[in-house]
Design a protein around this motif. Structure first.
Motif, PDB file in Angstrom:
ATOM      1  N   UNK A 159       7.215   2.783 -11.521  1.00  0.00           N
ATOM      2  CA  UNK A 159       8.564   2.218 -11.434  1.00  0.00           C
ATOM      3  C   UNK A 159       8.777   1.569 -10.070  1.00  0.00           C
ATOM      4  N   UNK A 160       8.480   2.317  -9.023  1.00  0.00           N
ATOM      5  CA  UNK A 160       8.683   1.812  -7.661  1.00  0.00           C
ATOM      6  C   UNK A 160       7.770   0.625  -7.352  1.00  0.00           C
ATOM      7  N   UNK A 161       6.532   0.739  -7.744  1.00  0.00           N
ATOM      8  CA  UNK A 161       5.574  -0.302  -7.395  1.00  0.00           C
ATOM      9  C   UNK A 161       5.672  -1.528  -8.295  1.00  0.00           C
ATOM     10  N   UNK A 162       6.170  -1.378  -9.496  1.00  0.00           N
ATOM     11  CA  UNK A 162       6.463  -2.552 -10.325  1.00  0.00           C
ATOM     12  C   UNK A 162       7.575  -3.360  -9.672  1.00  0.00           C
ATOM     13  N   UNK A 163       8.563  -2.663  -9.093  1.00  0.00           N
ATOM     14  CA  UNK A 163       9.636  -3.350  -8.373  1.00  0.00           C
ATOM     15  C   UNK A 163       9.056  -4.134  -7.192  1.00  0.00           C
ATOM     16  N   UNK A 164       8.162  -3.496  -6.462  1.00  0.00           N
ATOM     17  CA  UNK A 164       7.530  -4.170  -5.326  1.00  0.00           C
ATOM     18  C   UNK A 164       6.733  -5.393  -5.792  1.00  0.00           C
ATOM     19  N   UNK A 165       5.966  -5.211  -6.853  1.00  0.00           N
ATOM     20  CA  UNK A 165       5.133  -6.315  -7.353  1.00  0.00           C
ATOM     21  C   UNK A 165       5.992  -7.499  -7.788  1.00  0.00           C
ATOM     22  N   UNK A 166       7.156  -7.214  -8.354  1.00  0.00           N
ATOM     23  CA  UNK A 166       8.010  -8.286  -8.870  1.00  0.00           C
ATOM     24  C   UNK A 166       8.902  -8.920  -7.814  1.00  0.00           C
ATOM     25  N   UNK A 192      -4.029  -7.515  -9.169  1.00  0.00           N
ATOM     26  CA  UNK A 192      -3.537  -6.149  -9.035  1.00  0.00           C
ATOM     27  C   UNK A 192      -2.029  -6.036  -9.258  1.00  0.00           C
ATOM     28  N   UNK A 193      -1.264  -7.004  -8.788  1.00  0.00           N
ATOM     29  CA  UNK A 193       0.185  -6.961  -9.019  1.00  0.00           C
ATOM     30  C   UNK A 193       0.483  -6.993 -10.510  1.00  0.00           C
ATOM     31  N   UNK A 194      -0.206  -7.861 -11.228  1.00  0.00           N
ATOM     32  CA  UNK A 194      -0.007  -7.935 -12.677  1.00  0.00           C
ATOM     33  C   UNK A 194      -0.482  -6.664 -13.372  1.00  0.00           C
ATOM     34  N   UNK A 195      -1.542  -6.060 -12.848  1.00  0.00           N
ATOM     35  CA  UNK A 195      -2.038  -4.796 -13.402  1.00  0.00           C
ATOM     36  C   UNK A 195      -0.963  -3.728 -13.297  1.00  0.00           C
ATOM     37  N   UNK A 196      -0.355  -3.612 -12.118  1.00  0.00           N
ATOM     38  CA  UNK A 196       0.694  -2.616 -11.905  1.00  0.00           C
ATOM     39  C   UNK A 196       1.869  -2.879 -12.840  1.00  0.00           C
TER      40      UNK A 196
END
Length: 131
Positions: A88-95, A30-34
């Protein structure tokens, strides 16, 4: 290299990112999906920016331009602005945040919307080409 060549490149990259996001979702990553859904939308919007003679070096600047030059002027629906903001926000969280978890149902919906966002950017690009 012509502007049209780079625009086609960004759109092709956006489609590849979306395909990767779908593959990651199928694998429950899921993180990679986001992350990949974000980049699909980012690259599609970068193509539109380039068509309009604009480019930016930072992701934050691209986000600002989306809202300032496209959402506020009603060229792009506020729906797509909110979608981009979530990514944008959740890609930051995932990374950058350890142990972040995403809800699979929400990620699936975001993934579907990302496909719609890509189609919308392509529609806007085709409208500009015909003008």
């Amino acid at each position: 290299m012509s502007k049209d060549t780079v625009i086609r490149y960004w759109l092709e990259k956006a489609h590849e990112d979306l395909a990767s996001a779908r593959d990651n979702f199928s694998g429950n990553r899921l993180q990679n999906t986001v992350r990949e859904a974000y980049f699909a939308c980012f690259h599609a919007f970068a193509a539109l920016l380039l068509q309009d003679g604009k480019s930016f070096k930072r992701h934050k600047e691209v986000r600002s331009a989306l809202h300032r030059d496209y959402i506020r002027t009603s060229r792009i629906s506020i729906f797509w602005g909110k979608h981009y903001d979530w990514l944008f926000e959740n890609r930051q969280k995932a990374d950058y945040r350890p142990l972040v978890q995403f809800d699979p149902e929400q990620v699936e919906e975001i993934l579907e919307q990302s496909g719609g966002s890509l189609q919308e950017m392509e529609r806007l690009l085709s409208v500009q080409e015909s003008e």
